[in-house]
Design a protein around this motif. Structure first.
Motif, PDB file in Angstrom:
ATOM      1  N   LEU A  13       0.830  -0.858   0.136  1.00  0.00           N
ATOM      2  CA  LEU A  13       0.144   0.518   0.109  1.00  0.00           C
ATOM      3  C   LEU A  13       0.840   1.372  -0.184  1.00  0.00           C
ATOM      4  CD1 LEU A  13      -3.236  -1.035   2.199  1.00  0.00           C
ATOM      5  CD2 LEU A  13      -2.921  -1.158  -0.637  1.00  0.00           C
ATOM      6  N   ILE A  14       1.534   0.894   0.413  1.00  0.00           N
ATOM      7  CA  ILE A  14       2.891   2.489   0.501  1.00  0.00           C
ATOM      8  C   ILE A  14       3.545   2.878  -0.687  1.00  0.00           C
ATOM      9  CG2 ILE A  14       5.104   2.819   1.558  1.00  0.00           C
ATOM     10  CD1 ILE A  14       4.261   1.759   4.469  1.00  0.00           C
ATOM     11  N   GLN A  15       4.028   1.486  -1.983  1.00  0.00           N
ATOM     12  CA  GLN A  15       4.239   1.565  -2.770  1.00  0.00           C
ATOM     13  C   GLN A  15       3.199   1.646  -3.774  1.00  0.00           C
ATOM     14  OE1 GLN A  15       6.111  -2.064  -4.750  1.00  0.00           O
ATOM     15  NE2 GLN A  15       6.295  -0.785  -6.662  1.00  0.00           N
ATOM     16  N   ILE A  16       2.000   1.601  -3.718  1.00  0.00           N
ATOM     17  CA  ILE A  16       0.798   2.461  -4.549  1.00  0.00           C
ATOM     18  C   ILE A  16       0.733   3.910  -3.930  1.00  0.00           C
ATOM     19  CG2 ILE A  16      -1.555   2.710  -4.620  1.00  0.00           C
ATOM     20  CD1 ILE A  16      -0.663  -0.114  -5.980  1.00  0.00           C
ATOM     21  N   ASN A  17       0.578   4.143  -2.480  1.00  0.00           N
ATOM     22  CA  ASN A  17       0.628   5.603  -2.588  1.00  0.00           C
ATOM     23  C   ASN A  17       1.597   6.421  -3.165  1.00  0.00           C
ATOM     24  OD1 ASN A  17      -1.909   5.983  -1.048  1.00  0.00           O
ATOM     25  ND2 ASN A  17      -1.396   4.560  -0.229  1.00  0.00           N
ATOM     26  N   GLU A  21       1.795   9.302  -5.902  1.00  0.00           N
ATOM     27  CA  GLU A  21       1.860  10.988  -5.496  1.00  0.00           C
ATOM     28  C   GLU A  21       2.974  10.936  -6.527  1.00  0.00           C
ATOM     29  OE1 GLU A  21       5.076  13.509  -2.385  1.00  0.00           O
ATOM     30  OE2 GLU A  21       4.744  10.643  -2.040  1.00  0.00           O
ATOM     31  N   LYS A  22       3.618  10.429  -7.062  1.00  0.00           N
ATOM     32  CA  LYS A  22       4.515  10.649  -8.203  1.00  0.00           C
ATOM     33  C   LYS A  22       3.580  11.176  -9.036  1.00  0.00           C
ATOM     34  CE  LYS A  22       8.582   8.830  -6.616  1.00  0.00           C
ATOM     35  NZ  LYS A  22       9.720   7.859  -6.656  1.00  0.00           N
ATOM     36  N   GLN A  45      -0.858  15.462  -2.963  1.00  0.00           N
ATOM     37  CA  GLN A  45      -0.619  15.080  -1.308  1.00  0.00           C
ATOM     38  C   GLN A  45      -1.717  14.680  -0.820  1.00  0.00           C
ATOM     39  OE1 GLN A  45      -1.737  19.861  -1.410  1.00  0.00           O
ATOM     40  NE2 GLN A  45       0.430  19.463  -1.499  1.00  0.00           N
ATOM     41  N   GLN A  46      -2.238  13.961  -0.661  1.00  0.00           N
ATOM     42  CA  GLN A  46      -2.934  12.997  -0.414  1.00  0.00           C
ATOM     43  C   GLN A  46      -2.501  12.034  -0.729  1.00  0.00           C
ATOM     44  OE1 GLN A  46      -6.971  11.058  -2.251  1.00  0.00           O
ATOM     45  NE2 GLN A  46      -7.833  12.226  -1.045  1.00  0.00           N
ATOM     46  N   ARG A  47      -2.265  11.759  -1.573  1.00  0.00           N
ATOM     47  CA  ARG A  47      -0.736  10.396  -1.619  1.00  0.00           C
ATOM     48  C   ARG A  47       0.068  10.629  -0.362  1.00  0.00           C
ATOM     49  NH1 ARG A  47      -4.792   8.246  -5.081  1.00  0.00           N
ATOM     50  NH2 ARG A  47      -6.228   8.825  -4.478  1.00  0.00           N
ATOM     51  N   PHE A  50      -0.978   9.563   2.746  1.00  0.00           N
ATOM     52  CA  PHE A  50      -1.567   8.279   2.971  1.00  0.00           C
ATOM     53  C   PHE A  50      -0.466   7.508   2.084  1.00  0.00           C
ATOM     54  CE2 PHE A  50      -5.972   8.520   0.160  1.00  0.00           C
ATOM     55  CZ  PHE A  50      -6.326   9.014   0.523  1.00  0.00           C
ATOM     56  N   ARG A  51       0.682   7.710   2.428  1.00  0.00           N
ATOM     57  CA  ARG A  51       1.450   7.423   2.267  1.00  0.00           C
ATOM     58  C   ARG A  51       2.140   7.653   3.698  1.00  0.00           C
ATOM     59  NH1 ARG A  51       6.500   8.967   2.217  1.00  0.00           N
ATOM     60  NH2 ARG A  51       6.276  10.293   0.567  1.00  0.00           N
ATOM     61  N   GLY A  52       2.425   8.148   4.338  1.00  0.00           N
ATOM     62  CA  GLY A  52       2.802   8.931   5.081  1.00  0.00           C
ATOM     63  C   GLY A  52       2.185   7.883   7.188  1.00  0.00           C
ATOM     64  N   GLU A  53       0.671   7.798   6.846  1.00  0.00           N
ATOM     65  CA  GLU A  53      -0.172   7.023   7.682  1.00  0.00           C
ATOM     66  C   GLU A  53       0.572   5.671   8.373  1.00  0.00           C
ATOM     67  OE1 GLU A  53      -4.148   9.063   8.407  1.00  0.00           O
ATOM     68  OE2 GLU A  53      -4.095   7.755   6.605  1.00  0.00           O
ATOM     69  N   LEU A  54       0.783   4.968   6.455  1.00  0.00           N
ATOM     70  CA  LEU A  54       0.728   3.955   6.231  1.00  0.00           C
ATOM     71  C   LEU A  54       2.443   3.182   6.761  1.00  0.00           C
ATOM     72  CD1 LEU A  54      -0.627   2.855   3.439  1.00  0.00           C
ATOM     73  CD2 LEU A  54      -1.526   2.120   6.174  1.00  0.00           C
TER      74      LEU A  54
END
Length: 150
Positions: A13-17, A21-22, A45-47, A50-54
């Protein structure tokens, strides 16, 4: 679910985000519509959020780093946007089509991870993010429909 499977799911999920993002940032830089530039940049920015939360869950609860690499698919996806730009067919509808495809892919991956075996607090985070991604997909489809009408 074993800790290893939870960690692997979080990495995915981190990779997906990271890819989202990119991809959204690049799309925002290449799209013609000023309104869409802003919206796509905000989705980037939202992604990142999300990445940061995970990543926080991964690091705090599993003592694992979130160092993931771009997948080949994400590089191809962003390269497609560059390809369209380099040949002058950089129309908003084409970029939105790629964004739509990216969101469909994210939804598929999120849905695969939500198999009822994640700890409840992680499942709640993932479900919240998935809901926002579905909302983004609806919004992109609306913009694509509007671009198609022009």
């Amino acid at each position: 679910m074993s800790n290893r499977k939870i960690i692997d799911s979080l990495h995915e999920l981190i990779q997906i985000n990271q890819e989202g993002e990119k991809g959204y940032k690049e799309a925002s830089e290449n799209i013609n519509s000023e309104e869409l530039k802003t919206i796509l940049y905000r989705l980037s920015q939202q992604r990142a959020l999300f990445r940061g939360e995970l990543e926080e869950v991964l690091h705090k609860d599993y003592r694992d780093s979130a160092d993931v690499q771009d997948s080949l698919a994400s590089k191809v996806h962003r390269t497609w946007i560059d390809f369209k730009k380099s040949f002058g067919s950089n129309d908003d509808e084409a970029i939105l089509t790629e964004c739509e495809r990216g969101e469909e892919h994210a939804i598929q991956k999120y849905t695969e991870v939500l198999d009822g075996r994640l700890p409840n607090y992680i499942e709640e985070i993932v479900n919240q993010q998935l809901g926002l991604i579905r909302g983004s997909l609806s919004q992109i489809r609306e913009f694509k429909h509007e671009a198609d009408q022009v």
